[in-house]
Design a protein around this motif. Sequence first.
Motif, PDB file in Angstrom:
ATOM      1  N   LEU A  65       0.844  -1.103  -0.147  1.00 44.35           N
ATOM      2  CA  LEU A  65       0.121   0.233  -0.166  1.00 44.35           C
ATOM      3  C   LEU A  65       1.082   1.138   0.198  1.00 44.35           C
ATOM      4  O   LEU A  65       0.098   2.269  -0.772  1.00 44.35           O
ATOM      5  N   GLU A  66       1.926   1.712   0.756  1.00 41.46           N
ATOM      6  CA  GLU A  66       2.790   2.043   0.686  1.00 41.46           C
ATOM      7  C   GLU A  66       3.539   2.821  -0.569  1.00 41.46           C
ATOM      8  O   GLU A  66       3.529   3.333  -0.617  1.00 41.46           O
ATOM      9  N   THR A  67       4.139   1.929  -1.418  1.00 42.79           N
ATOM     10  CA  THR A  67       4.221   1.605  -2.503  1.00 42.79           C
ATOM     11  C   THR A  67       3.671   2.432  -3.852  1.00 42.79           C
ATOM     12  O   THR A  67       3.893   3.035  -4.385  1.00 42.79           O
ATOM     13  N   HIS A  68       2.584   2.029  -3.400  1.00 39.96           N
ATOM     14  CA  HIS A  68       1.252   1.805  -4.509  1.00 39.96           C
ATOM     15  C   HIS A  68       0.907   3.403  -4.148  1.00 39.96           C
ATOM     16  O   HIS A  68       1.285   4.547  -5.476  1.00 39.96           O
ATOM     17  N   ALA A  69       0.820   3.600  -2.643  1.00 35.92           N
ATOM     18  CA  ALA A  69       0.482   5.549  -2.478  1.00 35.92           C
ATOM     19  C   ALA A  69       1.362   6.476  -3.058  1.00 35.92           C
ATOM     20  O   ALA A  69       1.405   7.222  -3.644  1.00 35.92           O
ATOM     21  N   ALA A  70       2.912   5.990  -2.706  1.00 35.38           N
ATOM     22  CA  ALA A  70       4.060   6.950  -2.974  1.00 35.38           C
ATOM     23  C   ALA A  70       4.279   6.800  -5.293  1.00 35.38           C
ATOM     24  O   ALA A  70       4.525   7.971  -5.236  1.00 35.38           O
ATOM     25  N   LEU A  71       3.573   5.653  -5.378  1.00 31.31           N
ATOM     26  CA  LEU A  71       3.896   5.832  -7.043  1.00 31.31           C
ATOM     27  C   LEU A  71       2.900   6.701  -7.291  1.00 31.31           C
ATOM     28  O   LEU A  71       2.875   7.083  -8.324  1.00 31.31           O
ATOM     29  N   ARG A  72       2.135   6.766  -6.485  1.00 32.64           N
ATOM     30  CA  ARG A  72       0.413   8.411  -7.116  1.00 32.64           C
ATOM     31  C   ARG A  72       0.708   9.291  -6.954  1.00 32.64           C
ATOM     32  O   ARG A  72       0.090  10.111  -7.258  1.00 32.64           O
ATOM     33  N   ALA A  73       1.656   9.053  -6.219  1.00 36.65           N
ATOM     34  CA  ALA A  73       1.681  10.951  -5.617  1.00 36.65           C
ATOM     35  C   ALA A  73       2.829  12.125  -6.845  1.00 36.65           C
ATOM     36  O   ALA A  73       3.088  11.128  -7.853  1.00 36.65           O
TER      37      ALA A  73
END
Length: 73
Positions: A65-73
């Motif tokens: 979840l953290e990885t995907h959130a960082a990719l969307r930021a």
Amino acid sequence: VLDLARHIRDLTSSSSSIHFVDLPEDDPRLRRPDLTVAHEELRWAPRTRMRDGLSRTVRWIADELETHAALRA
């Protein structure tokens, strides 16, 4: 199942409540998983304790979840 739900809630530091609902008509009343075939045919047996596996799974999901959130930021 209640113990499992409580353990997951604790591992995730969730404040979610646990709800009890009626079982579907076709739901088995007694569950007894039998790993005999897996052991006999595949020479497989579980090696990870449930607590350890759940802890690792919760950490993996949090990382994803953290990885995907960082990719969307």
